[in-house]
Scaffold this active site. Structure first.
Site, PDB file in Angstrom:
ATOM      1  N   ALA A 195      22.108 -45.429 -28.735  1.00 52.88           N
ATOM      2  CA  ALA A 195      22.073 -46.806 -29.244  1.00 52.88           C
ATOM      3  C   ALA A 195      23.423 -47.494 -29.105  1.00 52.88           C
ATOM      4  O   ALA A 195      23.589 -48.624 -29.546  1.00 52.88           O
ATOM      5  CB  ALA A 195      21.643 -46.810 -30.704  1.00 52.88           C
ATOM      6  N   LEU A 199      27.359 -48.221 -29.996  1.00 51.98           N
ATOM      7  CA  LEU A 199      28.026 -48.292 -31.308  1.00 51.98           C
ATOM      8  C   LEU A 199      27.324 -49.322 -32.180  1.00 51.98           C
ATOM      9  O   LEU A 199      27.853 -50.378 -32.491  1.00 51.98           O
ATOM     10  CB  LEU A 199      29.507 -48.633 -31.140  1.00 51.98           C
ATOM     11  CG  LEU A 199      30.382 -47.464 -30.771  1.00 51.98           C
ATOM     12  CD1 LEU A 199      31.832 -47.895 -30.615  1.00 51.98           C
ATOM     13  CD2 LEU A 199      30.283 -46.361 -31.810  1.00 51.98           C
ATOM     14  N   HIS A 200      26.094 -49.011 -32.557  1.00 48.87           N
ATOM     15  CA  HIS A 200      25.293 -49.859 -33.426  1.00 48.87           C
ATOM     16  C   HIS A 200      24.734 -49.015 -34.548  1.00 48.87           C
ATOM     17  O   HIS A 200      24.513 -47.822 -34.385  1.00 48.87           O
ATOM     18  CB  HIS A 200      24.145 -50.516 -32.645  1.00 48.87           C
ATOM     19  CG  HIS A 200      24.640 -51.392 -31.540  1.00 48.87           C
ATOM     20  ND1 HIS A 200      25.168 -52.633 -31.774  1.00 48.87           N
ATOM     21  CD2 HIS A 200      24.736 -51.195 -30.211  1.00 48.87           C
ATOM     22  CE1 HIS A 200      25.548 -53.171 -30.624  1.00 48.87           C
ATOM     23  NE2 HIS A 200      25.308 -52.310 -29.661  1.00 48.87           N
ATOM     24  N   ALA A 201      24.499 -49.614 -35.674  1.00 45.81           N
ATOM     25  CA  ALA A 201      23.876 -48.990 -36.844  1.00 45.81           C
ATOM     26  C   ALA A 201      24.500 -47.643 -37.205  1.00 45.81           C
ATOM     27  O   ALA A 201      25.664 -47.584 -37.562  1.00 45.81           O
ATOM     28  CB  ALA A 201      22.377 -48.885 -36.635  1.00 45.81           C
ATOM     29  N   PRO A 254      25.464 -44.813 -35.483  1.00 41.15           N
ATOM     30  CA  PRO A 254      26.661 -44.333 -34.795  1.00 41.15           C
ATOM     31  C   PRO A 254      27.926 -45.086 -35.218  1.00 41.15           C
ATOM     32  O   PRO A 254      28.980 -44.481 -35.401  1.00 41.15           O
ATOM     33  CB  PRO A 254      26.352 -44.554 -33.314  1.00 41.15           C
ATOM     34  CG  PRO A 254      24.868 -44.557 -33.237  1.00 41.15           C
ATOM     35  CD  PRO A 254      24.407 -45.176 -34.525  1.00 41.15           C
TER      36      PRO A 254
END
Length: 92
Positions: free
Chosen positions: A12, A14-16, A18
Site C-alpha cells: 500500500a 506509505l499509507h495507513a 505502514p
C-alpha cells in the site's frame, strides 16, 4: 548529514498502517530524521501528516537523512530496514 535511500516495499506504500508503523518507529529513536521522495521537500519522519503527504507508493525510492554520528547512522539503518519490509504483511 548521513543519508539512506530505500525503496518502499509495502504493497500500500506509505499509507495507513505502514505509515503509522514507520512514524511510531521514528518517534522511538530519539534522533531527528527527515524523509523525502526524490529531490522534493523533506518532512520529519515522526510526522504522520508529513509522511502521508509524500504519496510514496510501493517501489518509490525515499531518502532518509539524519545528523552524522553513530546515533544518526543507527536510526537510518533501522528505518531503512523497516521500509524495505512489507509492512502490510501479517508478520510485520
Amino acid at each position: 548529514m548521513a543519508e539512506r535511500t530505500v525503496a518502499v516495499a509495502a504493497q500500500a506504500g506509505l499509507h495507513a498502517r505502514p505509515a503509522k508503523l514507520f512514524v511510531q518507529a521514528a518517534m522511538k529513536l530519539g534522533v531527528p530524521v527527515k524523509i523525502r521522495v526524490g529531490s522534493g521537500k523533506e518532512v520529519p519522519a515522526n510526522s504522520m501528516l508529513g509522511v502521508l503527504s509524500l504519496g510514496a507508493v510501493q517501489g518509490t525510492e525515499v531518502t532518509l537523512s539524519a545528523a552524522d554520528g553513530p546515533d544518526g547512522e543507527a536510526a537510518l539503518d533501522a528505518l531503512a530496514a523497516l521500509l524495505a519490509r512489507d509492512l502490510d504483511a501479517a508478520d510485520a
